[in-house]
Design a protein around this motif. Structure first.
Motif, PDB file in Angstrom:
ATOM      1  N   PRO A   1      -0.385  12.633   6.045  1.00 14.94           N
ATOM      2  CA  PRO A   1      -0.893  11.328   5.415  1.00 14.94           C
ATOM      3  C   PRO A   1      -1.065  11.563   3.833  1.00 14.94           C
ATOM      4  CG  PRO A   1      -2.234  11.875   7.080  1.00 14.94           C
ATOM      5  CD  PRO A   1      -0.752  12.932   7.109  1.00 14.94           C
ATOM      6  N   ASP A   2      -0.202  12.537   3.375  1.00 18.14           N
ATOM      7  CA  ASP A   2      -0.074  12.434   1.860  1.00 18.14           C
ATOM      8  C   ASP A   2       1.160  11.863   1.562  1.00 18.14           C
ATOM      9  OD1 ASP A   2      -2.812  13.877   1.444  1.00 18.14           O
ATOM     10  OD2 ASP A   2      -1.711  15.982   1.924  1.00 18.14           O
ATOM     11  N   SER A   3       1.577  11.931   2.048  1.00 18.96           N
ATOM     12  CA  SER A   3       3.069  10.440   1.979  1.00 18.96           C
ATOM     13  C   SER A   3       2.982   9.799   1.947  1.00 18.96           C
ATOM     14  CB  SER A   3       4.236  11.728   2.742  1.00 18.96           C
ATOM     15  OG  SER A   3       3.538  10.551   3.875  1.00 18.96           O
ATOM     16  N   LYS A   4       4.068   9.063   1.081  1.00 19.53           N
ATOM     17  CA  LYS A   4       4.059   8.144   0.488  1.00 19.53           C
ATOM     18  C   LYS A   4       3.664   6.764   1.644  1.00 19.53           C
ATOM     19  CE  LYS A   4       6.734   4.240  -1.309  1.00 19.53           C
ATOM     20  NZ  LYS A   4       8.708   3.630  -2.049  1.00 19.53           N
ATOM     21  N   PRO A   5       2.982   5.963   1.509  1.00 17.33           N
ATOM     22  CA  PRO A   5       2.873   5.056   2.481  1.00 17.33           C
ATOM     23  C   PRO A   5       3.761   4.078   3.180  1.00 17.33           C
ATOM     24  CG  PRO A   5       0.343   5.501   1.044  1.00 17.33           C
ATOM     25  CD  PRO A   5       2.093   5.886   0.461  1.00 17.33           C
ATOM     26  N   PRO A   6       3.393   3.634   4.720  1.00 15.36           N
ATOM     27  CA  PRO A   6       4.912   2.592   4.891  1.00 15.36           C
ATOM     28  C   PRO A   6       4.757   1.494   3.895  1.00 15.36           C
ATOM     29  CG  PRO A   6       2.687   2.646   6.414  1.00 15.36           C
ATOM     30  CD  PRO A   6       2.899   4.006   5.555  1.00 15.36           C
ATOM     31  N   GLU A   7       5.557   0.606   3.636  1.00 18.84           N
ATOM     32  CA  GLU A   7       5.668  -0.906   3.297  1.00 18.84           C
ATOM     33  C   GLU A   7       5.721  -1.738   4.610  1.00 18.84           C
ATOM     34  OE1 GLU A   7       8.462   1.408   3.684  1.00 18.84           O
ATOM     35  OE2 GLU A   7       8.289   2.047   1.444  1.00 18.84           O
TER      36      GLU A   7
END
Length: 201
Positions: free
Chosen positions: A98-104
Motif C-alpha cells: 500500500p505504500d506503492s503508487k496507487p492504481p490509475e
C-alpha cells in the motif's frame, strides 16, 4: 434504493463536500475551479490542466474509498496468483504494498469490470473474493458492481477525459463542462461514491 431518498442523499453529499472528501480531492477540485475561472475569458485556450484536476479528485476518492480498504483486508493474504493476473495485477500489486503508487483510474475500472464479468476467476481469486465481501457491507454495492454503474463512469472518465488531458489531445471548454458534470454534477461520481460506500445499518 428509493429514488427520492437517493436524490436527497446525493444533494447532502454534494453540499457537504468539504467534510466528506479527502483533503487531496478538495485541493484538486479547488485548483481545477481556480484554473477554470482564469480560463473563462479565453474559452479557446487549452483546458487540459483544468480537466486533470477533476479526474485526479475522482481518482483519489475511488482509491481511498475502495482500494485502500481492500488493501487493509488483504494484508495477511498470499496474493501471488492474483499479482500475475494481467486484469487485476495492478490493483493487486498496490494491495500487496500500500505504500506503492496507487492504481490509475483506468486500472481500477478494469478491475471492477473483471470482478463483475469473470465468474471463474471470481471463485478462485483471493483479491476478488475479499472485494466482494467488502462490497457486501456497502449500501450502494449494486452501483459499484453494476456494469452500467461505477465501472462505466470510471472507464468513461479515464478514456474520454483523463487520458486525453494527460497526453497531446487538445481539450475544450465544453470538454471541461462535460467532465465537471460527470465528477461533481448533481449525480456526479464523487457524490454517488460517497453514499454508496456507507456501511449497512
Amino acid at each position: 434504493m428509493n429514488n427520492n431518498r437517493q436524490n436527497e442523499r446525493l444533494l447532502v453529499a454534494s453540499e457537504a463536500r468539504a467534510s466528506r472528501l479527502s483533503p487531496e480531492a478538495l485541493r484538486f477540485l479547488a485548483t481545477s475551479e481556480y484554473l477554470g475561472k482564469q480560463l473563462l475569458p479565453e474559452p479557446d485556450l487549452e483546458w487540459s490542466p483544468v480537466i486533470i484536476g477533476l479526474c485526479k479528485a475522482a481518482e483519489v476518492e475511488i482509491v481511498n474509498r475502495l482500494i485502500r480498504p481492500l488493501a487493509q483486508q488483504t494484508v495477511s493474504l498470499d496474493l501471488k496468483d492474483d499479482r500475475e493476473d494481467k486484469d487485476i495485477g495492478r490493483v493487486t500489486t498496490f494491495c500487496a504494498n500500500p505504500d506503492s503508487k496507487p492504481p490509475e483510474l483506468g486500472a481500477v475500472a478494469h478491475f471492477l469490470r473483471t470482478v463483475t464479468h469473470s465468474k471463474n476467476r471470481r471463485s478462485t481469486s483471493k483479491l476478488m473474493l475479499t472485494f466482494l465481501d467488502l462490497a457486501s457491507n456497502w449500501t450502494g454495492s449494486q452501483w459499484i458492481l453494476d456494469p452500467q454503474g461505477l465501472q462505466q463512469v470510471a472507464a468513461k472518465l479515464s478514456t474520454e477525459f483523463r487520458n486525453k488531458a494527460a497526453h497531446i489531445d487538445e481539450m475544450s471548454k465544453e470538454d471541461y463542462r462535460r467532465c465537471k458534470e460527470l465528477v461533481i454534477g448533481s449525480e456526479g461520481i464523487l457524490w454517488k461514491l460517497d453514499i454508496s460506500v456507507e456501511g449497512l445499518k
